[in-house]
Write an enzyme that holds these catalytic residues in place. Structure first.
Site, PDB file in Angstrom:
ATOM      1  N   TRP A   1      -7.178  -1.575  -3.360  1.00  0.00           N
ATOM      2  CA  TRP A   1      -6.495  -2.840  -3.125  1.00  0.00           C
ATOM      3  C   TRP A   1      -7.596  -3.884  -3.033  1.00  0.00           C
ATOM      4  O   TRP A   1      -8.424  -3.838  -2.137  1.00  0.00           O
ATOM      5  CB  TRP A   1      -5.723  -2.808  -1.811  1.00  0.00           C
TER       6      TRP A   1
ATOM      7  N   GLU B   1       9.612  -8.648  22.374  1.00  0.00           N
ATOM      8  CA  GLU B   1       9.316  -7.427  21.635  1.00  0.00           C
ATOM      9  C   GLU B   1       8.958  -6.285  22.579  1.00  0.00           C
ATOM     10  O   GLU B   1       9.368  -5.139  22.377  1.00  0.00           O
ATOM     11  CB  GLU B   1       8.170  -7.687  20.645  1.00  0.00           C
TER      12      GLU B   1
ATOM     13  N   CYS C   1      -6.091   1.190   0.080  1.00  0.00           N
ATOM     14  CA  CYS C   1      -6.965   1.976  -0.780  1.00  0.00           C
ATOM     15  C   CYS C   1      -6.781   3.463  -0.506  1.00  0.00           C
ATOM     16  O   CYS C   1      -6.480   3.871   0.618  1.00  0.00           O
ATOM     17  CB  CYS C   1      -8.417   1.603  -0.540  1.00  0.00           C
TER      18      CYS C   1
ATOM     19  N   ASN D   1     -12.570   2.371   1.942  1.00  0.00           N
ATOM     20  CA  ASN D   1     -11.289   1.808   2.351  1.00  0.00           C
ATOM     21  C   ASN D   1     -11.533   0.974   3.601  1.00  0.00           C
ATOM     22  O   ASN D   1     -12.065   1.477   4.585  1.00  0.00           O
ATOM     23  CB  ASN D   1     -10.290   2.936   2.643  1.00  0.00           C
ATOM     24  N   GLY D   2     -11.158  -0.308   3.571  1.00  0.00           N
ATOM     25  CA  GLY D   2     -11.369  -1.170   4.727  1.00  0.00           C
ATOM     26  C   GLY D   2     -12.094  -2.436   4.348  1.00  0.00           C
ATOM     27  O   GLY D   2     -12.168  -2.822   3.175  1.00  0.00           O
TER      28      GLY D   2
ATOM     29  N   LYS E   1      16.060   3.795  10.986  1.00  0.00           N
ATOM     30  CA  LYS E   1      14.927   3.014  10.497  1.00  0.00           C
ATOM     31  C   LYS E   1      15.389   1.791   9.722  1.00  0.00           C
ATOM     32  O   LYS E   1      14.850   0.710   9.866  1.00  0.00           O
ATOM     33  CB  LYS E   1      14.026   3.892   9.609  1.00  0.00           C
TER      34      LYS E   1
ATOM     35  N   ARG F   1       0.485   3.990  -1.605  1.00  0.00           N
ATOM     36  CA  ARG F   1      -0.274   3.096  -0.749  1.00  0.00           C
ATOM     37  C   ARG F   1      -0.482   1.733  -1.397  1.00  0.00           C
ATOM     38  O   ARG F   1      -0.776   0.759  -0.714  1.00  0.00           O
ATOM     39  CB  ARG F   1      -1.641   3.720  -0.429  1.00  0.00           C
TER      40      ARG F   1
ATOM     41  N   LYS G   1      11.061  -2.830  22.718  1.00  0.00           N
ATOM     42  CA  LYS G   1      10.443  -1.524  22.498  1.00  0.00           C
ATOM     43  C   LYS G   1      10.718  -0.581  23.665  1.00  0.00           C
ATOM     44  O   LYS G   1      10.998   0.601  23.481  1.00  0.00           O
ATOM     45  CB  LYS G   1       8.928  -1.684  22.300  1.00  0.00           C
TER      46      LYS G   1
ATOM     47  N   GLU H   1      14.285   0.564  23.404  1.00  0.00           N
ATOM     48  CA  GLU H   1      14.495   1.455  22.261  1.00  0.00           C
ATOM     49  C   GLU H   1      14.011   2.870  22.542  1.00  0.00           C
ATOM     50  O   GLU H   1      14.672   3.848  22.180  1.00  0.00           O
ATOM     51  CB  GLU H   1      13.743   0.927  21.030  1.00  0.00           C
TER      52      GLU H   1
ATOM     53  N   HIS I   1      15.416 -19.845  36.519  1.00  0.00           N
ATOM     54  CA  HIS I   1      16.769 -20.140  36.067  1.00  0.00           C
ATOM     55  C   HIS I   1      17.620 -18.871  35.990  1.00  0.00           C
ATOM     56  O   HIS I   1      18.502 -18.761  35.137  1.00  0.00           O
ATOM     57  CB  HIS I   1      16.728 -20.842  34.714  1.00  0.00           C
TER      58      HIS I   1
END
Length: 608
Positions: free
Chosen positions: A74, A480, A2, A98-99, A603, A27, A484, A487, A503
């Site tokens: 939305w 992940e 929104c 919004n939310g 990206k 958005r 990160k 990266e 192992h």
């Protein structure tokens, strides 16, 4: 997401509101509306669909007035109809939101019991009614808002105006962004700098829990405890509006903190809050009911999202899943047929290896689905059905909010598949959906650990190697976390299934190596604790991410414990992603690397 805009101006507001809303079209939205004050009275124009429909409504019935608010919506609670479109009005107050107000059903019952009539299906309308009740009881607008805000659970940004108050707007934020714009004899509210760029380049970003009382010549910000505070003014430019960091040092930090909001918006597209069930449009294209296997393919962080999805599809839908890295899958000549379905995950929708894999599957006759953040992308266009993540633009190269939104979509798809395959009862699905709706609140709480994470990251920045361990859905989050850290900080890090420690990786353990253990207190927590004790016995520096029960029963003395709220299994991998993101971010900041644009990375990887 929104979009919100408000104007305390010196010239007619309606056209300016629409101009600002056009800046927020990126958005996403499915209805729009504006409201202004005309001779002290609130007058609204709303329309379903695109902004051109609102412009047509304004051409047919123009709005005067120099004070106004506008909104692109939305749909969450209630279909995208004119009646459900914002602004909403109750008596002397109109507002845009919004939310998601998580406790709206409880508030709705209270309002209905008082004799008030609610006109919409939305969660937003209850806020207008509560504030109007305060006004009817003789409170000032400021006091009425101050009384209501603590009663609202969830993530929200609000802009409010009041009948008879031509020189007043009030805004508030919790988990959703909101900014104040400063003009000459004018003031503005907006979701971000883009919304305010037609009017001003002088911006004050509200911080978490802030609310603001504005006139044309002044503004006063209050914090969550209703104490007056001062927030700095920043300078933005129209050309840089889309790339604005707000009051964050890096785009990545901003995008980490946007997750409560974008997760709420993403979930609203894939679950039915009124019936507590998954509601994934287009899922029939993947033929879950009769499918013998599902193929998932992606690259990088999106691949790790797919790994979590594998656990969910197999657990909740009893659907076997084959998953592979796209750069490997595209050359394996995997046997496929028209009886198979394939799901591809990509933030940009342009990843070269993923696109090539998609085309291979399509050539074999498989049904194609895509989880993407850019609905106009090539992968989206070439798929039979797309499942957009509502993450908004993600500028930081290291994916954060796009990853967790991918997980949210996968969770909803797994529940949809479970219902279609008859492996979930209505009661089981309702419980799981109810747990998913807690994500905005749970992720907000996870972000509250940032100061502690910043401290541990300072120590982590001195390491040259690190291990991340986890079991079940925490294993992909360990992968992940390690990705990160590599990266962003260029520290060598590896993620492992905790059961694999003996192992091989245990040979690396000594007093110099940090070991990040991701271990919510679940059915296999004790197994992870055993691995953690093996690390402790060899002098490893343990950073434990768990909940209160996990912290109390870990049986060792970790160097640091990050304590998250207790939560269900289905939401844990999404919420636990936030602390590993923050660990990587703050470690990189301490090391002085380029957080938003790490070396050698892009990206969107559009070449093989």
């Amino acid at each position: 997401m929104c979009g919100i805009v408000g104007i305390l101006g010196g010239e007619p507001a309606a056209g300016r509101l629409v101009d600002s809303l056009k800046r927020l079209e990126y958005r996403g939205y499915d209805s729009a509306g504006v409201a202004t004050l005309i001779e002290g009275q609130i007058v609204r124009r709303r329309a379903a669909g695109k902004l051109r429909n609102l412009e047509t409504a304004l051409e047919q019935a123009p709005l005067e007035g120099v004070t106004g608010i506008g909104h692109t919506r939305w749909a969450t609670h209630g279909a995208p109809t004119v009646n459900n479109a914002h602004p909403h009005q109750a008596g002397k107050v109109a507002l845009v939101h919004n939310g998601i107000i998580e406790n709206y059903l409880e508030l709705r019952e209270e309002i209905s019991a008082s004799g008030a009539i609610l006109d919409t299906e939305t969660d937003t309308e209850v806020v207008a009614h509560l504030i109007n009740t305060g006004l009817a009881d003789g409170l000032s607008p400021q006091d009425a808002v101050a009384n209501v805000l603590p009663r609202l659970k969830g993530a929200f940004a609000l802009a409010m105006m009041f009948a008879g108050q031509n020189d007043l707007l009030i805004g508030a934020r919790k988990g959703s962004p909101l900014a104040v714009g400063h003009g000459t004899g004018e003031m503005y509210l907006g979701s971000d700098a883009i919304a305010l760029s037609p009017f001003t380049d002088r911006i004050t970003y509200l911080e978490e829990g802030d609310w603001v009382v504005m006139t044309r010549t002044s503004h006063q910000v209050f914090d969550k405890d209703n104490k007056p505070v001062s927030r700095p003014e920043a300078k933005s430019t129209v050309n840089a509006a889309l790339m604005d960091k707000g009051n964050y040092k890096h785009f990545m930090a901003k995008e980490i903190h946007e997750q409560p909001e974008v997760l709420g918006h993403t979930l609203s597209q894939y679950v039915d809050y009124t019936q507590n069930k998954a509601n994934v449009a287009g899922s029939e294209q993947l033929r879950f009911k009769d499918l013998s296997r599902l193929v998932i393919t992606a690259c990088g962080t999106a691949y790790l999202a797919g790994l979590v999805g594998k656990y969910w599809f197999e657990k909740y839908a009893r659907l076997p899943v084959d998953i592979d890295i796209a750069s490997e899958f595209r050359y394996r000549e995997t046997p496929l047929s028209s009886a198979d379905s394939a799901l591809f995950i990509s933030q940009s929708g342009e990843t070269a290896d993923t696109l090539a894999s998609l085309r291979y599957c399509k050539s074999q006759g498989a049904s194609i689905g895509a989880i993407v953040n850019v609905p106009e992308s090539t992968i989206a266009r070439e798929s039979d059905v797309i499942f957009p993540t509502i993450a908004g633009p993600e500028v930081g190269v290291a994916s954060t909010k796009a990853f967790t939104c991918q997980l949210a979509v996968l969770a909803a798809l797994a529940l949809q598949a479970g219902r279609e395959r008859g492996t979930l009862t209505f009661e089981e699905e309702a419980k799981l959906v109810s747990e998913l709706t807690e994500l905005p609140t749970l992720t907000l709480k996870a972000l509250s650990n940032e100061v502690e994470i910043q401290k541990l990251s300072q120590q982590l920045s001195k390491a040259t190697n690190a291990l991340y361990l986890g079991r079940n859905t925490s294993f992909p989050i360990a992968l992940e976390g390690a990705l990160k850290l590599k990266e962003l900080s260029y520290i060598h890090a590896e993620g492992y299934a905790a059961g694999e420690l003996k192992h091989g990786p245990i040979a690396l353990i000594d007093e110099n190596i940090p070991v990040v253990v991701i271990a919510p207190f679940d059915a296999i927590y004790e197994k992870t604790v055993s691995n953690m004790q093996e690390v402790a016995a060899r002098g490893g520096r343990i950073i434990l991410i768990t909940d209160e029960r996990g912290a109390a029963q870990c049986g060792t003395s970790p160097e640091t414990v990050v304590v998250l709220p207790e939560m269900s299994d289905i939401v844990a991998p999404i919420v636990y992603a936030l602390p590993v993101q923050m660990i990587a971010y703050h470690t990189a900041v301490f090391m002085g690397t380029d957080v938003d644009q790490p070396r050698n990375l892009a990206k969107s990887v559009t070449v093989e």
